[in-house]
Design a protein around this motif. Structure first.
Motif, mmCIF file in Angstrom:
data_model
loop_
_atom_site.group_PDB
_atom_site.id
_atom_site.type_symbol
_atom_site.label_atom_id
_atom_site.label_comp_id
_atom_site.label_asym_id
_atom_site.label_seq_id
_atom_site.Cartn_x
_atom_site.Cartn_y
_atom_site.Cartn_z
ATOM 1 N N SER A 129 0.803 -1.142 -0.018
ATOM 2 C CA SER A 129 -0.050 -0.039 0.047
ATOM 3 C C SER A 129 0.995 1.189 0.084
ATOM 4 N N SER A 130 2.223 1.185 0.686
ATOM 5 C CA SER A 130 2.820 2.278 0.710
ATOM 6 C C SER A 130 3.659 2.598 -0.954
ATOM 7 N N ASN A 131 3.770 1.472 -1.599
ATOM 8 C CA ASN A 131 4.346 1.715 -2.800
ATOM 9 C C ASN A 131 3.748 1.300 -4.023
ATOM 10 N N LEU A 132 2.168 1.012 -3.845
ATOM 11 C CA LEU A 132 1.621 0.697 -5.054
ATOM 12 C C LEU A 132 1.147 1.768 -5.904
ATOM 13 N N ASP A 133 1.425 2.950 -5.644
ATOM 14 C CA ASP A 133 1.192 3.893 -6.611
ATOM 15 C C ASP A 133 2.191 4.102 -7.373
ATOM 16 N N ALA A 134 3.496 3.806 -7.135
ATOM 17 C CA ALA A 134 4.745 3.875 -7.756
ATOM 18 C C ALA A 134 5.172 2.827 -8.648
ATOM 19 N N MET A 135 4.121 1.888 -8.455
ATOM 20 C CA MET A 135 4.706 0.557 -9.361
ATOM 21 C C MET A 135 4.097 0.707 -10.665
ATOM 22 N N THR A 136 4.701 0.202 -11.708
ATOM 23 C CA THR A 136 4.104 0.051 -12.854
ATOM 24 C C THR A 136 3.267 -0.903 -13.162
#
Length: 174
Positions: A129-136
């Motif tokens: 949830s902390s990094n989901l937005d940054a994932m391609t």
């Protein structure tokens, strides 16, 4: 819903929970920050009252990430991108819940496996949830494949454990 969960975990709110909780609320209807705080308090029977210092900065981050919008009246609404993320997380949660239900039916071994899985999923979920937005999209697909592979391993182990338990029970009966 939330009050049952809080009674199990106490006052410890896992990292990432507030973010997903807000998105889930906004999926139902647009709300102000105060309405979000009030809803959380009511749903938790007063056990969790998120502070404005938690909610408003989090809403700001969700705005920056394009997951919510804010209208002129201060109401926040979930965006298409926010809906996609909540849908992905709900699918993942559903898969995990099914696995936990199966493990809990097996007895003590299943119970301990479920507890271990819950701990691991909580850690993974927090990181995700902390990094989901940054994932391609490719990274998300790889992550989904990894999780499905791990769940398959759990299913296989579950089947082996159930077969062993059935064999043991059969031997004891004879």
């Amino acid at each position: 819903m939330i009050s049952e969960w809080l009674s199990r975990v106490g006052s410890a709110i896992p990292r990432g929970f507030s973010r997903q909780y807000i998105l889930a609320l906004l999926k139902e209807q647009p709300m102000t920050g105060k309405e979000i705080i009030d809803k959380a308090t009511v749903q938790s029977d007063g056990k969790w009252k998120p502070s404005p210092g938690l909610i408003y900065p989090l809403l700001g981050r969700l705005l920056d990430e394009g997951l919510v919008t804010e209208d002129k009246d201060g109401r926040y609404a979930i965006t298409k991108k926010g809906l996609e993320i909540t849908s992905d997380l709900e699918s993942f949660g559903s898969i995990i819940q099914k696995q936990i239900d199966v493990m809990l039916r097996v007895g003590n071994v299943g119970k301990f496996m479920a507890m271990d899985l819950i701990d691991r999923v909580t850690m993974i979920g927090s990181a995700l949830s902390s990094n989901l937005d940054a994932m391609t999209q490719e990274e998300r697909n790889k992550y989904r494949e990894f999780l499905q592979s791990e769940l398959k391993k759990l299913d296989e182990q579950q089947s082996k454990d159930a077969a062993a338990a059935a064999t043991k029970e059969k031997v004891n009966i004879e």
